[in-house]
Design a protein around this motif. Structure first.
Motif, PDB file in Angstrom:
ATOM      1  N   SER A 292       5.897  -3.343  -0.287  1.00  0.00           N
ATOM      2  CA  SER A 292       4.467  -3.048  -0.366  1.00  0.00           C
ATOM      3  C   SER A 292       3.908  -3.717  -1.620  1.00  0.00           C
ATOM      4  O   SER A 292       3.341  -4.802  -1.554  1.00  0.00           O
ATOM      5  N   THR A 293       4.098  -3.105  -2.780  1.00  0.00           N
ATOM      6  CA  THR A 293       3.598  -3.732  -4.019  1.00  0.00           C
ATOM      7  C   THR A 293       4.576  -4.777  -4.558  1.00  0.00           C
ATOM      8  O   THR A 293       4.201  -5.635  -5.348  1.00  0.00           O
ATOM      9  N   GLY A 294       5.833  -4.663  -4.182  1.00  0.00           N
ATOM     10  CA  GLY A 294       6.868  -5.559  -4.725  1.00  0.00           C
ATOM     11  C   GLY A 294       7.525  -4.982  -5.976  1.00  0.00           C
ATOM     12  O   GLY A 294       8.451  -5.567  -6.535  1.00  0.00           O
ATOM     13  N   ASN A 295       7.058  -3.807  -6.417  1.00  0.00           N
ATOM     14  CA  ASN A 295       7.582  -3.222  -7.662  1.00  0.00           C
ATOM     15  C   ASN A 295       9.060  -2.827  -7.556  1.00  0.00           C
ATOM     16  O   ASN A 295       9.807  -2.978  -8.523  1.00  0.00           O
ATOM     17  N   THR A 296       9.469  -2.334  -6.392  1.00  0.00           N
ATOM     18  CA  THR A 296      10.869  -1.915  -6.236  1.00  0.00           C
ATOM     19  C   THR A 296      11.794  -3.123  -6.347  1.00  0.00           C
ATOM     20  O   THR A 296      12.834  -3.062  -7.008  1.00  0.00           O
TER      21      THR A 296
ATOM     22  N   CYS B  13       2.298  -2.732   5.018  1.00  0.00           N
ATOM     23  CA  CYS B  13       3.269  -3.376   4.140  1.00  0.00           C
ATOM     24  C   CYS B  13       3.806  -4.594   4.882  1.00  0.00           C
ATOM     25  O   CYS B  13       3.205  -5.000   5.880  1.00  0.00           O
TER      26      CYS B  13
ATOM     27  N   ASP C  76      13.950  -5.686   4.113  1.00  0.00           N
ATOM     28  CA  ASP C  76      13.373  -4.359   3.828  1.00  0.00           C
ATOM     29  C   ASP C  76      11.849  -4.439   3.796  1.00  0.00           C
ATOM     30  O   ASP C  76      11.273  -5.532   3.751  1.00  0.00           O
ATOM     31  N   LEU C  77      11.235  -3.266   3.786  1.00  0.00           N
ATOM     32  CA  LEU C  77       9.779  -3.179   3.672  1.00  0.00           C
ATOM     33  C   LEU C  77       9.379  -3.398   2.223  1.00  0.00           C
ATOM     34  O   LEU C  77      10.018  -2.868   1.308  1.00  0.00           O
TER      35      LEU C  77
ATOM     36  N   ALA D 167      -0.696   2.568   6.400  1.00  0.00           N
ATOM     37  CA  ALA D 167       0.679   2.398   5.895  1.00  0.00           C
ATOM     38  C   ALA D 167       1.090   0.924   5.973  1.00  0.00           C
ATOM     39  O   ALA D 167       2.169   0.580   6.423  1.00  0.00           O
TER      40      ALA D 167
ATOM     41  N   ARG E 140       3.362   9.239   3.724  1.00  0.00           N
ATOM     42  CA  ARG E 140       2.277   8.263   3.843  1.00  0.00           C
ATOM     43  C   ARG E 140       1.595   8.299   5.211  1.00  0.00           C
ATOM     44  O   ARG E 140       0.367   8.254   5.293  1.00  0.00           O
TER      45      ARG E 140
HETATM   46  P1  AMP Z   1       7.038  -1.296  -3.176  1.00  0.00           P
HETATM   47  O1  AMP Z   1       7.828  -1.027  -4.440  1.00  0.00           O
HETATM   48  O2  AMP Z   1       5.607  -0.830  -3.278  1.00  0.00           O
HETATM   49  O3  AMP Z   1       7.132  -2.750  -2.739  1.00  0.00           O
HETATM   50  O4  AMP Z   1       7.666  -0.402  -2.014  1.00  0.00           O
HETATM   51  C1  AMP Z   1       8.927  -0.704  -1.534  1.00  0.00           C
HETATM   52  C2  AMP Z   1       9.687   0.537  -1.169  1.00  0.00           C
HETATM   53  O5  AMP Z   1       8.897   1.450  -0.455  1.00  0.00           O
HETATM   54  C3  AMP Z   1      10.868   0.164  -0.294  1.00  0.00           C
HETATM   55  O6  AMP Z   1      11.940   1.043  -0.557  1.00  0.00           O
HETATM   56  C4  AMP Z   1      10.318   0.365   1.107  1.00  0.00           C
HETATM   57  O7  AMP Z   1      11.354   0.713   1.995  1.00  0.00           O
HETATM   58  C5  AMP Z   1       9.270   1.466   0.927  1.00  0.00           C
HETATM   59  N1  AMP Z   1       8.037   1.219   1.674  1.00  0.00           N
HETATM   60  C6  AMP Z   1       7.003   0.442   1.294  1.00  0.00           C
HETATM   61  N2  AMP Z   1       6.011   0.472   2.200  1.00  0.00           N
HETATM   62  C7  AMP Z   1       6.412   1.297   3.180  1.00  0.00           C
HETATM   63  C8  AMP Z   1       5.829   1.748   4.410  1.00  0.00           C
HETATM   64  N3  AMP Z   1       4.619   1.344   4.811  1.00  0.00           N
HETATM   65  N4  AMP Z   1       6.535   2.596   5.167  1.00  0.00           N
HETATM   66  C9  AMP Z   1       7.759   3.012   4.770  1.00  0.00           C
HETATM   67  N5  AMP Z   1       8.373   2.626   3.640  1.00  0.00           N
HETATM   68  C10 AMP Z   1       7.707   1.781   2.846  1.00  0.00           C
END
Ligand code: AMP
Length: 232
Positions: free
Chosen positions: A178-182, A109, A175-176, A107, A18
């Motif tokens: 972004s979308t919250g999907n994880t 989040c 944790d980080l 990047a 990214r």
């Molecule tokens: P998400 O499912 O989009 O919320 O993304 C979450 C996953 O992606 C987690 O495992 C985070 O550690 C990783 N992640 C999300 N955004 C970033 C970012 N900007 N830099 C590094 N890791 C990220």
């Protein structure tokens, strides 16, 4: 390379993925194009269309180290990585000797606390319970819970943090998101938003003095590209 060439060669440290992908348009705005695709090449030093500008590929958590100790003049790194490295959140000169002139707004989040959906985090905090928190971001987590006055036992992990509450290793994770999907896919819910995260340009302090004439135009072009994106 003689002494003069070394002083004019600019080395930019990036991590693959990214940060690399989102830095490319900013470099382009500064007239710089990387000539090899890091996903196809095994090279760790990538040339650009400028003979005196090169990109080195390093692990994300190593970017601040490369720039701090002069292995690279500049780098792009997440605020999370910078804080964990000891760089602090302040703009300008950071405690580690890294100059942070720009928030590149890439990047993006957030750093959050998440728990299993059946864990009553608010009640636990209210009761003054001691929480077990798993994270890779121990500095950020320690500061956050200390400020809140919540007692925590931190468990350092290097990845797959989402597993910790599911297996009973921890009550919560930091944790980080972004979308919250994880989180959703692992039946976890976000209960606190600690801070917004984006990537920063970092510059070696000696380089900024010795190579000012080459670095300044690059910082200015990046700043303009960031501003143009905000307007656009
Ligand atoms: P998400 O499912 O989009 O919320 O993304 C979450 C996953 O992606 C987690 O495992 C985070 O550690 C990783 N992640 C999300 N955004 C970033 C970012 N900007 N830099 C590094 N890791 C990220």
């Amino acid at each position: 390379m003689n002494g003069n060439e070394k002083n004019t060669m600019l080395t930019l440290a990036l991590s693959k993925g990214r940060i690399f992908d989102e830095t490319m348009p900013l470099l382009k705005a500064a007239g710089i194009e990387v000539l090899e695709d890091p996903e196809k090449s095994r090279k760790l030093i990538l040339p650009t269309n400028h003979a005196n500008v090169r990109v080195v590929l390093v692990r994300a958590s190593d970017v601040p180290t490369y720039v701090q100790y002069g292995g690279a003049d500049l780098g792009v790194t997440g605020l999370d990585t910078l804080i964990e490295h000891g760089g602090g959140v302040a703009g300008g000169v950071a405690t580690t000797g890294l100059y942070q002139p720009l928030d590149l707004q890439i990047a993006k989040c957030r750093m959050s606390v998440a728990v299993r959906s059946d864990f009553d985090y608010a009640a636990m905090v209210k009761q003054g319970a001691r929480l077990k928190v798993a994270t890779k971001y121990t500095t950020i987590a320690r500061d956050f819970f200390a400020t809140k006055g919540v007692h925590v036992d931190l468990v350092k992990l290097y990845g797959s943090m989402e597993l910790a509450p599911l297996t009973g290793l921890a009550d919560a994770i930091v944790d980080l998101v972004s979308t919250g999907n994880t989180l959703k896919a692992n039946h976890l819910v976000e209960v606190e938003r600690i801070m917004d995260i984006s990537s920063r340009l970092v510059v070696n302090q000696a380089s900024i003095k010795l190579k000012m004439a080459h670095i300044r135009p690059l910082i200015d072009a990046f700043a303009q590209a960031v501003d143009a994106r905000k307007v656009g």
